[in-house]
Design a protein around this motif. Sequence first.
Motif, PDB file in Angstrom:
ATOM      1  N   LYS A  84       0.832  -1.208   0.000  1.00  0.00           N
ATOM      2  CA  LYS A  84       0.000   0.000   0.000  1.00  0.00           C
ATOM      3  C   LYS A  84       0.868   1.260   0.000  1.00  0.00           C
ATOM      4  O   LYS A  84       0.525   2.253  -0.640  1.00  0.00           O
ATOM      5  N   LEU A  85       1.989   1.196   0.699  1.00  0.00           N
ATOM      6  CA  LEU A  85       2.923   2.318   0.698  1.00  0.00           C
ATOM      7  C   LEU A  85       3.432   2.574  -0.721  1.00  0.00           C
ATOM      8  O   LEU A  85       3.518   3.722  -1.161  1.00  0.00           O
ATOM      9  N   ALA A  86       3.745   1.510  -1.440  1.00  0.00           N
ATOM     10  CA  ALA A  86       4.200   1.667  -2.828  1.00  0.00           C
ATOM     11  C   ALA A  86       3.115   2.329  -3.673  1.00  0.00           C
ATOM     12  O   ALA A  86       3.409   3.191  -4.513  1.00  0.00           O
ATOM     13  N   ARG A  94       6.582   9.561  -6.755  1.00  0.00           N
ATOM     14  CA  ARG A  94       7.915   9.338  -6.202  1.00  0.00           C
ATOM     15  C   ARG A  94       8.807   8.676  -7.240  1.00  0.00           C
ATOM     16  O   ARG A  94       8.331   8.107  -8.223  1.00  0.00           O
ATOM     17  N   ASP A  95      10.079   8.701  -6.995  1.00  0.00           N
ATOM     18  CA  ASP A  95      11.075   8.110  -7.888  1.00  0.00           C
ATOM     19  C   ASP A  95      10.761   6.633  -8.131  1.00  0.00           C
ATOM     20  O   ASP A  95      10.419   5.904  -7.191  1.00  0.00           O
ATOM     21  N   SER A  96      10.875   6.186  -9.371  1.00  0.00           N
ATOM     22  CA  SER A  96      10.531   4.802  -9.719  1.00  0.00           C
ATOM     23  C   SER A  96      11.387   3.794  -8.970  1.00  0.00           C
ATOM     24  O   SER A  96      10.895   2.725  -8.585  1.00  0.00           O
ATOM     25  N   ALA A  97      12.640   4.122  -8.712  1.00  0.00           N
ATOM     26  CA  ALA A  97      13.498   3.205  -7.965  1.00  0.00           C
ATOM     27  C   ALA A  97      12.965   3.007  -6.544  1.00  0.00           C
ATOM     28  O   ALA A  97      13.002   1.889  -6.010  1.00  0.00           O
ATOM     29  N   THR A 102      10.187  -0.570  -2.736  1.00  0.00           N
ATOM     30  CA  THR A 102       9.114  -0.828  -1.782  1.00  0.00           C
ATOM     31  C   THR A 102       8.304  -2.053  -2.186  1.00  0.00           C
ATOM     32  O   THR A 102       7.986  -2.907  -1.343  1.00  0.00           O
ATOM     33  N   LEU A 103       7.978  -2.178  -3.469  1.00  0.00           N
ATOM     34  CA  LEU A 103       7.252  -3.363  -3.936  1.00  0.00           C
ATOM     35  C   LEU A 103       8.092  -4.625  -3.770  1.00  0.00           C
ATOM     36  O   LEU A 103       7.577  -5.671  -3.360  1.00  0.00           O
ATOM     37  N   SER A 104       9.371  -4.532  -4.057  1.00  0.00           N
ATOM     38  CA  SER A 104      10.259  -5.693  -3.898  1.00  0.00           C
ATOM     39  C   SER A 104      10.350  -6.107  -2.439  1.00  0.00           C
ATOM     40  O   SER A 104      10.395  -7.305  -2.129  1.00  0.00           O
ATOM     41  N   LEU A 105      10.350  -5.140  -1.547  1.00  0.00           N
ATOM     42  CA  LEU A 105      10.371  -5.459  -0.118  1.00  0.00           C
ATOM     43  C   LEU A 105       9.090  -6.180   0.287  1.00  0.00           C
ATOM     44  O   LEU A 105       9.137  -7.174   1.026  1.00  0.00           O
ATOM     45  N   ALA A 106       7.953  -5.731  -0.215  1.00  0.00           N
ATOM     46  CA  ALA A 106       6.683  -6.415   0.076  1.00  0.00           C
ATOM     47  C   ALA A 106       6.738  -7.865  -0.394  1.00  0.00           C
ATOM     48  O   ALA A 106       6.317  -8.774   0.329  1.00  0.00           O
ATOM     49  N   ILE A 107       7.274  -8.076  -1.573  1.00  0.00           N
ATOM     50  CA  ILE A 107       7.373  -9.431  -2.126  1.00  0.00           C
ATOM     51  C   ILE A 107       8.343 -10.276  -1.323  1.00  0.00           C
ATOM     52  O   ILE A 107       8.095 -11.460  -1.071  1.00  0.00           O
ATOM     53  N   LEU A 115      -0.536 -10.015  -5.200  1.00  0.00           N
ATOM     54  CA  LEU A 115      -0.953  -8.629  -5.445  1.00  0.00           C
ATOM     55  C   LEU A 115       0.252  -7.717  -5.675  1.00  0.00           C
ATOM     56  O   LEU A 115       0.228  -6.857  -6.553  1.00  0.00           O
ATOM     57  N   ALA A 116       1.310  -7.921  -4.903  1.00  0.00           N
ATOM     58  CA  ALA A 116       2.510  -7.099  -5.077  1.00  0.00           C
ATOM     59  C   ALA A 116       3.222  -7.449  -6.380  1.00  0.00           C
ATOM     60  O   ALA A 116       3.756  -6.565  -7.058  1.00  0.00           O
ATOM     61  N   LEU A 117       3.223  -8.735  -6.747  1.00  0.00           N
ATOM     62  CA  LEU A 117       3.815  -9.130  -8.032  1.00  0.00           C
ATOM     63  C   LEU A 117       3.040  -8.499  -9.190  1.00  0.00           C
ATOM     64  O   LEU A 117       3.635  -8.020 -10.163  1.00  0.00           O
TER      65      LEU A 117
END
Length: 173
Positions: A84-86, A94-97, A102-107, A115-117
Amino acid sequence: VLKTNPNHQVTLINLGLVLNQEKRYPEAVEVLNLAVGTNSGSQKAKALAAKGDALMAMQDYVGAQAAFEQSILYRPQHASTFRKLAETKVANHRDSADVLKTLSLAISLRSGYRLALIDRALYLWKMGRFNDARKDIETLLTGTSVDNDADWIALHFYIATGRTRQTEQQLGK
């Protein structure tokens, strides 16, 4: 319960969640602010995440991002909150990196977090990073059951990259 104990955190959180479900977001934020102020720990994290959900629904992406970031301080292993933060970071341009991190951390916190994938694959795809998106799509398509979102992403990916054979295979599912 709230009449006898107006600082009963669990009741305040549950009321906030119900108000979110009823789409009464300003009231939910007010109640969840009370819940946040009553204690710390995982319940405070839950209240902050619910507040972030309400603020997202109200399109207050800056406030939602702050709520999710605060929630993570109390529940740093909660994959859903990172996802959700992502989402708020995307809305806040925000910057794409930073978004991808953030999404990679969720995964990484929840192996195979579909959902994150899906979110990461769509984000990469929108950025034109088709080969990177393909890795997440392939992960989504492995396993015994394929959900509709994964089929949709794969189909659009194959169309966008001109892969006729894979498009036909995907349509034949």
